[in-house]
Design a protein around this motif. Sequence first.
Motif, mmCIF file in Angstrom:
data_model
loop_
_atom_site.group_PDB
_atom_site.id
_atom_site.type_symbol
_atom_site.label_atom_id
_atom_site.label_comp_id
_atom_site.label_asym_id
_atom_site.label_seq_id
_atom_site.Cartn_x
_atom_site.Cartn_y
_atom_site.Cartn_z
ATOM 1 N N SER A 460 8.619 11.587 -8.479
ATOM 2 C CA SER A 460 7.435 10.843 -8.055
ATOM 3 C C SER A 460 7.593 9.350 -8.342
ATOM 4 O O SER A 460 7.222 8.510 -7.513
ATOM 5 N N VAL A 461 8.164 9.026 -9.501
ATOM 6 C CA VAL A 461 8.387 7.625 -9.844
ATOM 7 C C VAL A 461 9.347 6.979 -8.852
ATOM 8 O O VAL A 461 9.134 5.854 -8.388
ATOM 9 N N ASN A 464 7.375 6.654 -5.374
ATOM 10 C CA ASN A 464 6.210 5.777 -5.283
ATOM 11 C C ASN A 464 6.350 4.481 -6.073
ATOM 12 O O ASN A 464 5.616 3.520 -5.808
ATOM 13 N N GLY A 465 7.241 4.455 -7.074
ATOM 14 C CA GLY A 465 7.419 3.242 -7.871
ATOM 15 C C GLY A 465 6.219 2.888 -8.723
ATOM 16 O O GLY A 465 6.011 1.711 -9.036
ATOM 17 N N ASN A 466 5.421 3.902 -9.130
ATOM 18 C CA ASN A 466 4.236 3.642 -9.941
ATOM 19 C C ASN A 466 4.649 3.276 -11.365
ATOM 20 O O ASN A 466 5.340 4.042 -12.045
ATOM 21 N N VAL A 467 4.211 2.105 -11.833
ATOM 22 C CA VAL A 467 4.628 1.617 -13.152
ATOM 23 C C VAL A 467 4.057 2.489 -14.261
ATOM 24 O O VAL A 467 4.742 2.782 -15.252
ATOM 25 N N ARG A 468 2.821 2.954 -14.109
ATOM 26 C CA ARG A 468 2.217 3.777 -15.157
ATOM 27 C C ARG A 468 2.963 5.101 -15.305
ATOM 28 O O ARG A 468 3.219 5.562 -16.423
ATOM 29 N N ASP A 469 3.317 5.716 -14.204
ATOM 30 C CA ASP A 469 4.095 6.957 -14.273
ATOM 31 C C ASP A 469 5.475 6.701 -14.877
ATOM 32 O O ASP A 469 6.016 7.550 -15.599
ATOM 33 N N LYS A 472 5.051 6.557 -18.540
ATOM 34 C CA LYS A 472 4.854 7.909 -19.045
ATOM 35 C C LYS A 472 6.181 8.657 -19.130
ATOM 36 O O LYS A 472 6.428 9.412 -20.086
ATOM 37 N N ILE A 530 12.323 0.554 -12.341
ATOM 38 C CA ILE A 530 10.929 0.280 -11.956
ATOM 39 C C ILE A 530 10.263 -0.606 -13.006
ATOM 40 O O ILE A 530 9.594 -1.595 -12.685
ATOM 41 N N ALA A 534 9.007 -4.617 -12.870
ATOM 42 C CA ALA A 534 7.627 -4.978 -13.200
ATOM 43 C C ALA A 534 7.544 -5.904 -14.404
ATOM 44 O O ALA A 534 6.459 -6.390 -14.741
#
Length: 554
Positions: A460-461, A464-469, A472, A530, A534
């Motif tokens: 998923s990371v 989507n490149g989600n920093v919060r994930d 985690k 990622i 950021a």
Amino acid sequence: MKHLLDLLAAIALLVWGTHLVRTGVLRVFGSNLRQILASSMGNRFTAALSGLGVTALVQSSTATALITASFVGRGLIALPAALAVMLGADIGTSLMAVVFSFDLSWLSPLFIFLGVTLFIARQGTQVGDFGRVLIGLGLMLLALRLISGATGVLTQNPAVQMMLGSLTSDRMLEILMGAALAVVAYSSLAVVLLASTLALQVVGLDVALGIVLGANLGSGLLAVITTAKSGISTRQVPLGNLLFKVLGITIAIWLIPAWLQFMQPLVRDPATLTVLFHLSFNLMVGAVFIGLTKPVARMVNRLLPLKEGKGPLDRPNHLDPSALATPSLAISCAAREAMHQADVVETMLRGVLTVIRNNDAKLSQDLRKLDDTVDNLYSSIKYYLTKISRQQLSEAEGRRWTDIISFTINMEQIGDTVERVLLDIEDKKIRKGRSFSEAGMAEITELHARLLDNMRLGMSVFLNGNVRDAQKLVEEKVRFRDMEREYAATHLDRLSGMTPQSMDTSSLHLDLISDLKRINSHICSIAYPILDSAGVLAPSRLREPSPPSHASRL
């Protein structure tokens, strides 16, 4: 000889200008153009309009054909809708030919000056890429002026007039000449503009119209040639578009006299008539065939049938060679193939626990064979990425390129580790008929479940490149390491208690939980690019050395 070289250089400059405009527009608007095409497939008319608009910007129906063909190859749009896009694309490039037929040479110095200034001052940014577009437009306008001057001199040469005069009696020769020029120049727009200049000063209007028909045929052939090594579904779009052009040319040949009879009293300039004929031809093809996209799609399916059956080897290959012409699209193709590689790795990981529980040697062998698939996918993705022009990528796309490389390396290393784990299980457990203690099996099951959760989070990371994930995922690395240490200690406690099963499988148990931790480290490594992009990744985990105390200095 010098005047001929001047003409060839001017033609080359025109082709180069169209290339700069195409690459610049794709860099600035590439992802938006793909979204426009993908979101306008509700009906054939909106699809055609989107193709018209995109091609008017890109100034290349071939580029639009490659983007659309890749969508069909990936199953995102249906073939009839893609064929409607191409009808609009051909109208779009003919509209740009009409625009460039006007005397806009006074804009050439302005476009080149502004373009060079923006490109040098803001190189590597979207503003710099827009400067590239202005440079291309300026060079195209300059080239058209140079072509006009060079042909004006050549037309006074008797030998040239005699050679070109041989074209006046053979329509097929004119069409073949136009098609060859379009394929060599990689641009039907450049050939049409050249034909309009020749019509004014050299070959005459009738010959120029034949060259225009050939340029349209050449653009269709060019897309077919470019996608020749792609999958069948990808090759269907250029083939369908080529059928439109062949049928349209067959009709247009008989309509040329009537068209000239109607248009010549209205427009006297041969150059303007040439580009208007190009526009009229594509409008006619669009009007006639917009309602026949489904029958033509069925004809294409008969000529290029898809393979029947959907076995495991029939999955779509996302590494579409035709997408390499659009680097931003090629990046997306590589990312999709990397996700398939991750799916294979996840299958291997899931099967490990079943092999341990059931002592399933056959399943273990099948899972180990999947590592060859993982390795082959890694090699294919890596080779595909090396063929993408890094200079044509934006800063964000360049980071994505690096992320894909890093992700596939981690997946390949996980596959190698799982293969080694399976070999150990076969040698130390299955063949010797041993089993873990109940407590040991519970620990391995818990570690395995957490590993699969982290694998899904890592995918998923990457997607989507989600920093919060990503944060985690890095936190999970610390938790997993603590669990590995705790379970190693409890295993040693069981050994001190002389538990027979723990003693028999001690080496395998400790190696297994250590390998699971190693696999988890590779999964967590997905998060680092990622977080680094950021700006939330610490440069080092080492503590700063404390200054020596006063006592130590004495």
